[in-house]
Design an enzyme around this catalytic site. Structure first.
Site, PDB file in Angstrom:
ATOM      1  N   TYR A 248       1.097  -5.631  12.973  1.00  0.00           N
ATOM      2  CA  TYR A 248      -0.001  -4.885  12.323  1.00  0.00           C
ATOM      3  C   TYR A 248      -1.064  -4.423  13.349  1.00  0.00           C
ATOM      4  CZ  TYR A 248      -3.419  -3.946   8.929  1.00  0.00           C
ATOM      5  OH  TYR A 248      -4.442  -3.262   7.903  1.00  0.00           O
TER       6      TYR A 248
ATOM      7  N   GLU B 229      -9.448  -5.243   4.183  1.00  0.00           N
ATOM      8  CA  GLU B 229      -9.193  -4.051   3.358  1.00  0.00           C
ATOM      9  C   GLU B 229      -7.980  -4.165   2.576  1.00  0.00           C
ATOM     10  OE1 GLU B 229     -11.063  -1.105   2.982  1.00  0.00           O
ATOM     11  OE2 GLU B 229     -12.357  -2.420   4.148  1.00  0.00           O
TER      12      GLU B 229
ATOM     13  N   HIS C  22      -5.126 -12.633  13.275  1.00  0.00           N
ATOM     14  CA  HIS C  22      -3.962 -11.833  13.419  1.00  0.00           C
ATOM     15  C   HIS C  22      -3.331 -11.898  15.067  1.00  0.00           C
ATOM     16  CE1 HIS C  22      -5.585  -9.485  10.042  1.00  0.00           C
ATOM     17  NE2 HIS C  22      -5.477 -10.577   9.433  1.00  0.00           N
TER      18      HIS C  22
ATOM     19  N   ARG D 218      -4.216  -3.272  12.989  1.00  0.00           N
ATOM     20  CA  ARG D 218      -5.782  -3.432  12.941  1.00  0.00           C
ATOM     21  C   ARG D 218      -6.030  -4.923  13.052  1.00  0.00           C
ATOM     22  NH1 ARG D 218      -4.735   0.344   8.788  1.00  0.00           N
ATOM     23  NH2 ARG D 218      -5.997   2.184   9.353  1.00  0.00           N
TER      24      ARG D 218
ATOM     25  N   ASP E 221      -5.485  -7.964   6.128  1.00  0.00           N
ATOM     26  CA  ASP E 221      -6.960  -7.800   6.621  1.00  0.00           C
ATOM     27  C   ASP E 221      -8.170  -7.854   5.652  1.00  0.00           C
ATOM     28  OD1 ASP E 221      -6.354  -5.087   6.038  1.00  0.00           O
ATOM     29  OD2 ASP E 221      -6.879  -4.143   7.847  1.00  0.00           O
TER      30      ASP E 221
ATOM     31  N   GLU F 270       0.623  -1.252  -0.081  1.00  0.00           N
ATOM     32  CA  GLU F 270       0.071  -0.063  -0.153  1.00  0.00           C
ATOM     33  C   GLU F 270       0.687   1.410  -0.019  1.00  0.00           C
ATOM     34  OE1 GLU F 270      -2.436  -2.588   2.587  1.00  0.00           O
ATOM     35  OE2 GLU F 270      -0.437  -2.405   2.158  1.00  0.00           O
TER      36      GLU F 270
ATOM     37  N   ASP G 218      -1.767  -5.196   3.199  1.00  0.00           N
ATOM     38  CA  ASP G 218      -1.788  -5.446   4.533  1.00  0.00           C
ATOM     39  C   ASP G 218      -2.755  -6.849   4.919  1.00  0.00           C
ATOM     40  OD1 ASP G 218      -0.748  -3.255   5.477  1.00  0.00           O
ATOM     41  OD2 ASP G 218      -2.328  -2.034   5.675  1.00  0.00           O
TER      42      ASP G 218
END
Length: 861
Positions: free
Chosen positions: A293, A84, A340, A295, A82, A7, A80
Site C-alpha cells: 500500500y 480514508e 503500515h 499511503r 488508512d 474501492e 484500504d
C-alpha cells in the site's frame, strides 16, 4: 453468501480470484458520499453534526451493493488500510443500515498488499471498524469544510479575483510566495575563486586557495578583482609541496524504504513525476499486486519481506553485500498510518514489471527497498594541503574514494537544491569530494600546470520544485503526505501558481491572497499553528483526543475573526493591504525620492486599488493620469500601462484608433463608448509590423473571401476566440495564422472547408489496431493491440485480454501479448449473463385450444 466491499474494480477483480465461490466482491469506486457543498452541512451549534449526501453518480453502484447485501449472510469491508479507507467502509455500512440492508455479521479486514497470502491472512483476522480513525476523518472533513465555507465568502466579497482558501492549501501557497519574496529581495554578491592546477604521477588534480597572506580563505573572502589577481600572482610564483595528507574513513548507511512523502520526492527528482502522477501510477501498481500500500508514513518492513530482500541481494551480488543483521527502521510519526509497512515490492525476485511509467516507478521502489537491506558503503575521504615556501599561501585538494560500494552499487538517493544562496557556500561549484586524487606523501612536489581565477555571483534560493516543496511541508508538519498531491493540484487548478521548468511560481492572485490572509488571518497561516492542528488531529486518530473538542477550540476563535473582517468595507480592506504591502510594492529607491510618486504625471501618488478583475496599482490623479501597473510588479515600470496609446485616425470615419491593455491582453479600439469597435492583437503579429494600417485591417474583420462554387453561400475569414478561421454554412475551418486571414484565396478556402468537413464527420469507421504482432502460435489468429471501451486489450480474433494498468501499451512485446492471450484463454469464457438454452418445441396437445401469450419472459431479459 459473503459480500466483500473494496474501492476499485481492479482490486475487486484480483481479490475475487483468491476467494472461494461463497464470496462476492463489489467495488464502491472510492467514496460514496460527502458533505453537500452548501451552508449548514456542518452544524457547530449541534456538536458539529454533519449531513451526508450520496454522490449522484454512485446511486446505481450503491443500489447494486444494497441488493447484494440483502442476500448476504456476512458483510466484509475490505477497503484500504488508512483513514480514508476506514471512512469509505463506515459510509457504506451507514448507508446499508439506513436502507435496512445491513447483514447481521459485519467485519472489517485490511491487507497491506494485494497478494493471495496477504488477502487470505486478513480474511482470517477480521476486526471491527476503528472508531478513532473514523472520528479523525470526520474531524478533518468538518474542519476543511468550515474553513472553506466560512473563509471563501469573505474572499469573494472583499478580494475580487480570489476563488477559495483552504486550511493547508493556503499555508502551502504562503511557502511558495515567501520563497518568491526571498528571491526578489536577494542581492547578489560577487566573489572570486583561485584554483591551482597540478599533476602527480600522470594524474591531474585541482587545489583551491585555502590560505593567503596568512589568512584563512573562505568562499566569500575575495570580493574584488584586484585581490583575486594578486592572489593569482602569488600562486603562480609559489613553489608548492605537500605539507599534510589526511585520510578519514567514512561510512554511508542506506536510506529506509519509501514512505508516501519520500516516494513523491524521489519520483520528482529522478523521474520528473508530479506528486499526483506518482500516486496515480503507484495506485495502479498496488492494485496489480506489484507493491504494498502506497499511503503510509511507516519505514519498517515485514520480517518475511526483509528475509526475501536479503535473499535477493545475495543472489544478485554476494554475501558481502548482505549485512550481518537485518536492518530495522523506525518512524517517529505519531499518526495512525505509522502502523503500515513502508512501500515495497510484493516479490523481491521481480526487478521489473509492466511498462512505461509503471515500470520506471516500480524499478525505483524495488531498488530503494532492496538497498535498504544492503551493506553500508565504505568510503575514504582524503584532504591534501600544499604550502609554498613562505608558509603564507596554502592550497587544499580534497577527494573521495569508494572502497566498497555496498548499497551504492544499486541505489543512490537524489538531493534537492541547497538553499543558501547568500551564505558562504552559495555557489555549489565543483563537487570536490567526487574527485579522485593521486597517491601523495608529505614532502612531494607535484608539478604545477596552471592557475584558474574565476568570478562568481552568489545565487538566490531556488524556487520550490515538487520534491523540495513536499520535503519542506513534511519538515514543517503541514498537512499529511497522503494529501500533498491533492493540495498541490488545487493550487494549480485555482491558478494561484504556475509551474515553469518544474518550479512553482506564484501568480498575482496567489500573492494577493497570501497577503490578505497574512494581514487579516495571520494566525491561521502560521506554520506552527497549522502543524499544531495536525498533531491534534493525529491525537484523534490515536484515541488521545476527542474530535468535537478539537473542532470547538478552533471554531470559537476562527468564526468571530471572519465576522470582524466581513464587517469591513472593501475600500478599508484595500487600504490595509496597501499599507501592509507598501515595502514590497513601493520599495525604497535608495536616492531619497518618494517610491510612490507616479512616473507618468510626476505629481500623483501610487496606491493599491481594487478592480472588477483583481488588484492593480494606479495613480491618485485618475482620471487625468491613467497610469496603471500590475499588482505583482514591485516598484518597476515594466508592464506599466500609461493609458490608451494613440495610433492614428481611421481615414474613413475619422475616429481615433488606440492601442490598449485589457484583462485578456493587448487590443485595439476604434472610437470611444460602448459602441466602440475592438479587436484583440494576435500574438503572431511581430511588434515592428503592427502599425495603424495593420490595426485597421484587424478592425475590418471579418473579411469576405468569396462565394462557394457549389453551395452559392459566402465564405468569411475572421479572428475568433480560438484563433483565425473560415466560416461557411455555419461550419468552421481553422487557419494557420493571422496573416492567412488576409492572404487566403478562393481555391485554398474551398479546399480547407472540404478538409474540415471530411475530418469532422461522425460516421463510425472500423477501429485501427494500435500495434500488430503476427499470428498467435496456437490459434493462428492475427494478434492485435486495440483500444477498447474499458482500455487497451490484445486479441487474436478469438480471445480478448485486457492489459494490466501497470503495463504500458506502447511497450507491449510479442511474448507478453502471447502470455496475456494464453492466460485469458485458460480462464474460460468471461463471466456474464448466460444465454438461455434454446427452448425445445412443446409437444402438440390435441386438446390445446388457446395460443400461449407471446414470449412475455423476453421482456425481463
Amino acid at each position: 453468501m459473503q459480500l466483500v466491499i473494496v474501492e476499485s474494480p481492479a482490486k475487486a477483480k484480483t481479490i475475487e480470484k483468491y476467494l472461494g465461490r461463497d464470496f462476492k466482491v463489489l467495488a464502491s469506486y472510492g467514496h460514496v458520499r460527502d458533505l453537500p457543498p452548501k451552508d449548514g452541512s456542518v452544524d457547530p451549534d449541534d456538536g458539529f453534526a454533519m449531513q451526508w449526501l450520496l454522490y449522484p453518480d454512485k446511486a446505481k453502484r450503491m443500489k447494486e451493493i444494497q441488493d447484494a447485501a440483502k442476500g448476504a449472510d456476512r458483510l466484509i469491508l475490505a477497503t484500504d488500510p488508512d483513514r480514508e479507507g476506514e471512512a469509505i467502509s463506515w459510509h457504506v455500512q451507514e448507508l446499508l443500515r439506513s436502507k435496512k440492508a445491513l447483514p447481521a455479521a459485519v467485519d472489517r479486514v485490511t491487507f497491506n498488499a494485494i497478494t493471495k497470502d496477504a488477502v487470505l491472512t486478513a480474511m482470517a483476522q477480521p476486526r471491527a471498524l476503528d472508531d478513532d480513525l473514523i472520528d479523525a476523518y470526520r474531524a478533518r472533513r468538518a474542519l476543511d469544510y468550515l474553513v472553506g465555507f466560512t473563509l471563501s465568502p469573505v474572499l469573494w466579497r472583499k478580494l475580487p479575483g480570489a476563488k477559495s482558501a483552504g486550511r493547508v492549501q493556503s499555508v502551502t501557497l504562503r511557502m511558495i510566495v515567501e520563497r518568491e519574496r526571498e528571491i526578489e529581495a536577494f542581492v547578489a554578491q560577487q566573489y572570486w575563486s583561485v584554483t591551482g592546477l597540478f599533476e602527480m604521477s600522470g594524474t591531474p588534480f585541482k587545489a583551491r586557495l585555502a590560505r593567503w597572506r596568512g589568512d584563512k580563505i573562505e568562499r566569500l573572502t575575495i570580493t574584488n578583482e584586484a585581490d583575486a589577481r594578486a592572489a593569482e600572482a602569488d600562486v603562480k610564483a609559489g613553489h608548492f609541496t605537500v605539507d599534510l595528507v589526511e585520510t578519514k574513513p567514512l561510512t554511508r548507511n542506506p536510506p529506509p524504504p519509501f514512505t508516501t512523502s519520500t516516494l513523491q520526492q524521489e519520483a520528482a527528482r529522478k523521474l520528473g513525476f508530479s506528486a499526483s502522477h506518482t500516486m496515480r501510477i503507484a495506485q495502479g501498481l498496488y492494485e496489480d499486486g506489484a507493491i504494498t500500500y502506497m499511503r503510509t508514513d511507516g519505514v519498517q518492513m515485514d520480517g518475511s519481506a526483509i528475509s526475501a530482500a536479503r535473499k535477493a541481494i545475495a543472489t544478485r551480488y554476494d554475501g558481502g553485500y548482505v549485512p550481518d543483521q537485518p536492518r530495522q527502521y523506525q518512524t517517529k510519526a505519531k499518526n495512525a498510518q505509522e502502523a503500515h509497512e513502508a512501500i515495497r515490492p510484493t516479490d523481491f525476485s521481480k526487478d521489473k514489471t509492466g511498462g512505461g511509467d509503471h515500470a520506471r516507478l516500480y524499478e525505483l521502489i524495488w531498488k530503494r527497498a532492496m538497498a535498504s537491506q544492503m551493506a553500508s558503503a565504505r568510503l575514504e575521504r582524503t584532504s591534501i594541503d600544499l604550502t609554498d615556501g613562505t608558509g603564507k599561501t596554502m592550497l587544499r585538494a580534497t577527494g573521495q574514494v569508494i572502497k566498497f560500494p555496498g548499497f551504492l552499487a544499486l541505489y543512490d538517493e537524489g538531493r534537492d537544491d541547497a538553499v543558501n544562496g547568500s551564505g558562504k557556500n552559495a555557489d555549489a561549484g565543483d563537487d570536490d569530494d567526487a574527485r579522485l586524487l593521486p597517491a601523495m606523501a608529505k614532502g612531494d612536489a607535484p608539478a604545477k600546470t596552471g592557475v584558474e581565477t574565476e568570478s562568481h555571483e552568489t545565487q538566490p534560493p531556488p524556487r520550490y520544485s515538487e520534491a523540495s516543496l513536499v520535503k519542506k511541508m513534511e519538515e514543517l508538519g503541514i498537512g499529511r503526505p497522503s494529501t500533498y498531491a491533492a493540495i498541490l493540484q488545487v493550487l494549480k487548478d485555482r491558478a494561484y501558481v504556475t509551474v515553469e521548468k518544474n518550479r512553482f511560481m506564484p501568480e498575482e492572485s496567489g500573492r494577493l491572497l497570501t497577503a490578505f490572509l497574512e494581514r487579516f488571518f495571520e494566525r491561521y497561516v502560521q506554520y506552527d499553528f497549522t502543524a499544531g492542528l495536525e498533531e491534534e488531529l493525529d491525537d484523534v486518530s490515536g484515541g488521545r483526543a476527542q474530535w468535537q473538542a478539537v473542532l470547538e477550540r478552533f471554531w470559537r476563535d476562527f468564526k468571530p475573526r471572519t465576522g470582524e473582517v466581513m464587517e469591513q468595507k472593501p475600500s478599508e480592506i484595500t487600504a490595509a493591504l496597501d499599507e501592509f504591502l507598501g515595502p514590497y510594492l513601493f520599495p525604497d529607491k535608495g536616492d531619497g525620492s518618494d517610491p510612490r510618486l507616479c512616473p507618468n504625471c510626476g505629481t500623483g501618488k501610487l496606491a493599491l486599488r481594487g478592480g472588477k478583475f483583481g488588484p492593480f496599482i494606479a495613480c491618485s490623479n485618475y482620471p487625468d493620469c491613467k497610469f496603471t501597473r500590475k499588482f505583482a510588479q514591485p516598484g518597476g515600470s515594466d508592464g506599466a500601462d500609461t493609458g490608451p496609446e494613440t495610433m492614428g485616425n481611421d481615414p474613413d470615419s475619422g475616429l481615433e484608433v488606440t492601442k490598449r491593455s485589457g484583462r485578456f491582453g493587448p487590443y485595439i479600439q476604434l472610437g470611444d463608448g460602448k459602441d466602440a469597435k475592438r479587436s484583440s492583437i494576435p500574438k503572431d503579429i511581430p511588434g515592428e509590423d503592427f502599425d495603424l494600417d495593420y490595426a485597421l485591417r484587424l478592425l475590418s474583420l471579418p473579411r469576405e473571401v468569396g462565394t462557394h462554387p457549389e453551395s452559392g453561400n459566402v465564405i468569411m475569414a475572421g479572428l475568433g476566440r480560438y484563433g483565425p478561421y473560415l466560416l461557411h454554412d455555419g461550419k468552421y475551418a481553422k487557419l494557420t495564422g493571422t496573416a492567412e486571414i488576409f492572404d487566403i484565396g478562393m481555391n485554398a478556402a474551398v479546399v480547407r472547408i472540404a478538409e474540415a468537413a471530411a475530418g469532422g464527420g461522425r460516421g463510425r469507421t472500423k477501429a485501427e489496431p494500435l500495434n500488430t504482432f503476427g499470428p498467435h502460435p496456437t490459434s493462428g489468429g492475427e494478434m492485435k493491440l486495440m483500444e477498447g471501451r474499458f482500455g487497451p486489450y490484445v486479441t487474436d480474433g478469438t480471445t480478448n485480454a485486457t492489459l494490466p494498468k501497470s503495463m504500458e501499451p506502447a511497450a507491449l512485446t510479442l511474448e507478453e501479448a502471447i502470455a496475456l492471450i494464453d492466460a485469458r484463454a485458460a480462464k474460460g469464457p468471461a463471466k456474464g449473463k448466460k444465454k438461455a438454452a434454446p427452448k425445445k418445441a412443446a409437444a402438440k396437445k390435441p386438446a390445446a385450444k388457446k395460443k400461449a401469450p407471446a414470449k412475455k419472459a423476453a421482456a425481463t431479459e
